[in-house]
Design an enzyme around this catalytic site. Structure first.
Site, short mmCIF file in Angstrom:
data_model
loop_
_atom_site.label_atom_id
_atom_site.label_comp_id
_atom_site.label_asym_id
_atom_site.label_seq_id
_atom_site.Cartn_x
_atom_site.Cartn_y
_atom_site.Cartn_z
N ASP A 170 0.84 -1.20 0.00
CA ASP A 170 0.00 0.00 0.00
C ASP A 170 0.88 1.25 0.00
O ASP A 170 0.61 2.23 -0.69
CB ASP A 170 -0.91 -0.03 1.23
CG ASP A 170 -1.57 -1.39 1.36
OD1 ASP A 170 -2.29 -1.77 0.44
OD2 ASP A 170 -1.32 -2.09 2.36
N HIS A 184 -4.52 -3.49 6.27
CA HIS A 184 -4.30 -3.74 4.85
C HIS A 184 -5.64 -4.15 4.23
O HIS A 184 -5.97 -5.33 4.13
CB HIS A 184 -3.25 -4.82 4.61
CG HIS A 184 -3.24 -5.27 3.19
ND1 HIS A 184 -2.81 -4.45 2.16
CD2 HIS A 184 -3.65 -6.42 2.59
CE1 HIS A 184 -2.97 -5.08 1.02
NE2 HIS A 184 -3.48 -6.28 1.24
P1 NAI Z 1 -2.18 -18.30 -4.22
O1 NAI Z 1 -3.53 -18.89 -3.97
O2 NAI Z 1 -1.61 -18.25 -5.59
O3 NAI Z 1 -1.12 -19.07 -3.31
C1 NAI Z 1 -1.32 -19.37 -1.97
C2 NAI Z 1 -0.60 -20.67 -1.68
O4 NAI Z 1 -0.69 -20.88 -0.29
C3 NAI Z 1 -1.22 -21.88 -2.38
O5 NAI Z 1 -0.22 -22.56 -3.10
C4 NAI Z 1 -1.78 -22.70 -1.23
O6 NAI Z 1 -1.68 -24.09 -1.46
C5 NAI Z 1 -0.88 -22.26 -0.08
N1 NAI Z 1 -1.46 -22.43 1.25
C6 NAI Z 1 -2.73 -22.26 1.65
N2 NAI Z 1 -2.86 -22.58 2.95
C7 NAI Z 1 -1.65 -22.91 3.38
C8 NAI Z 1 -1.15 -23.38 4.63
N3 NAI Z 1 -1.95 -23.52 5.68
N4 NAI Z 1 0.17 -23.65 4.73
C9 NAI Z 1 0.97 -23.53 3.67
N5 NAI Z 1 0.57 -23.14 2.45
C10 NAI Z 1 -0.74 -22.83 2.31
O7 NAI Z 1 -2.22 -16.85 -3.55
P2 NAI Z 1 -1.18 -15.65 -3.72
O8 NAI Z 1 -1.58 -14.82 -4.89
O9 NAI Z 1 0.20 -16.17 -3.65
O10 NAI Z 1 -1.54 -14.80 -2.40
C11 NAI Z 1 -1.25 -15.31 -1.12
C12 NAI Z 1 -1.91 -14.46 -0.05
O11 NAI Z 1 -1.37 -13.14 -0.05
C13 NAI Z 1 -3.43 -14.26 -0.23
O12 NAI Z 1 -4.04 -14.38 1.05
C14 NAI Z 1 -3.55 -12.85 -0.74
O13 NAI Z 1 -4.80 -12.30 -0.42
C15 NAI Z 1 -2.44 -12.20 0.04
N6 NAI Z 1 -1.97 -10.90 -0.48
C16 NAI Z 1 -1.58 -9.97 0.45
C17 NAI Z 1 -1.11 -8.74 0.06
C18 NAI Z 1 -0.69 -7.72 1.08
O14 NAI Z 1 -0.37 -6.60 0.66
N7 NAI Z 1 -0.68 -7.98 2.37
C19 NAI Z 1 -1.01 -8.38 -1.36
C20 NAI Z 1 -1.40 -9.44 -2.27
C21 NAI Z 1 -1.87 -10.66 -1.83
#
Ligand code: NAI
Length: 327
Positions: free
Chosen positions: A161, A189
């Protein structure tokens, strides 16, 4: 050569993981002279573990001189063993028909388990960055689940952000993106966050005076930053990944190596500053030095800002109440 640092990344086979791991392994996060051992956690699912193996093959094929080892696992106790840095990226995404409350509870379960595992096996001075959403509340849950670790070790990512806002300010003023100082984003966030350039300077000049357009601030700048995540999903069909990974690199880099006197935004447990109740993980302006962050104190909060800060705090308090039974 320095001794390797152990870095855990959860959700390592996901979109952000794919944009993050290679940059950590190349030295962009902890320095070009710092070897790293990656300890990668994915869910216990054949497809996820296979995808993770593929990512590791690619890491090997980069032949990074600083990559001193890779561990893959579905067990948080293995992933967090002796780690110096933990990037908690994996989280449960919102499924069809899922209410916000269900999402909170599903993630609360994950971050309770991971907080307990960190408590049990991580280095006592581990630096934890929670990226997975809802990031502030997930960080709060992990912190509360790790009573033997210093709460200050737990942070949430608001750096994306912060960086998004700097880019908007640069476009508006025509000043270089790295010329800005004393900028911050307050709160959660989420679209309620409050990006605040009242104290910001560029080349020593006041950004607020330079822009001198409160209507732009209220009706363009704040909503554009707040809704940027949704705009990217609408355009790409996927949520921000490369920019999120970049922000995670920036956050940990500055926390470990220092911000050189500059303000950066981190979601950190409140110490009661600015009337934010103690323990609430809130975006604050911080300065980092020697591996520690300090909240910038005593900034005046005018009525306009108070209104925004109260809204984002209210949302966080609601989230906290929603998971209180689990803690
Ligand atoms: P994604 O769905 O592509 O990848 C998430 C991965 O985490 C998947 O491979 C899944 O199998 C794994 N996963 C789920 N539960 C798990 C657990 N208990 N232990 C280990 N691995 C686990 O999602 P992406 O795009 O990589 O985003 C990840 C997270 O980051 C989402 O929650 C998204 O909303 C968040 N995010 C946060 C931002 C921020 O600024 N704070 C910015 C963008 C995304």
């Amino acid at each position: 050569m320095k001794a390797p640092v152990r870095v855990a990344v959860t959700g390592a086979a996901g979109n952000i993981g794919y944009a993050l791991l290679f940059r950590i392994a190349s030295g962009e996060m902890l320095g070009k002279d710092q070897p790293v051992i990656l300890q990668l956690l994915e869910i216990d699912n054949e497809k996820a573990q296979a995808a993770l193996k593929g990512v590791v093959m690619e890491l090997e094929d980069c032949a990074f001189p600083l990559l001193a080892g890779v561990v893959t696992t579905a067990d948080p106790l293995v992933a967090f063993k002796d780690v110096d840095v933990a990037l908690l990226v994996g989280a449960r995404p919102r499924g069809p028909g899922m209410e916000r409350k269900d999402l909170l509870l599903e993630n609360a379960k994950i971050f309770t388990v991971q907080g307990k595992a960190l408590n049990a096996v991580a280095k006592r001075d581990v630096k934890v960055l929670v990226v997975g959403n809802p990031a502030n509340t997930n960080a709060y849950i992990a912190m509360k689940s790790a009573p033997d670790l210093d709460p200050k070790n737990f942070t949430a990512m608001l750096r994306l952000d912060h960086n998004r806002a700097l880019s908007q300010l640069s476009a508006k003023t025509g000043k270089a993106v790295d010329s800005f100082e004393k900028f911050t984003v307050w709160g959660n966030h989420s679209p309620t966050m409050y990006p605040d350039y009242r104290f910001a300077t560029t080349g020593g000049a006041s950004v607020a005076e330079l822009i001198n357009d409160q209507e732009w601030n209220a009706n363009t700048f704040i909503p554009t930053v707040g809704k940027r995540g949704a705009a990217i999903i609408a355009a790409r069909g996927l949520s921000s990944a490369a920019s999120a990974a970049n922000a995670a690199i920036d956050h940990v880099h500055d926390w470990v190596l220092g911000s050189n006197g500059k303000w950066v935004t981190m979601g950190v447990p409140s110490d009661g500053s600015y009337g934010i109740p103690e323990g609430v993980v809130f975006g604050f302006p911080v300065i980092t030095e020697n591996g520690k962050y300090t909240i910038v104190k005593d900034l005046p909060i005018d009525d306009f800002s108070k209104k925004y800060i109260d809204i984002t705090l209210g949302e966080l308090e609601e989230e906290r109440a929603g998971v209180a039974d689990l803690l």
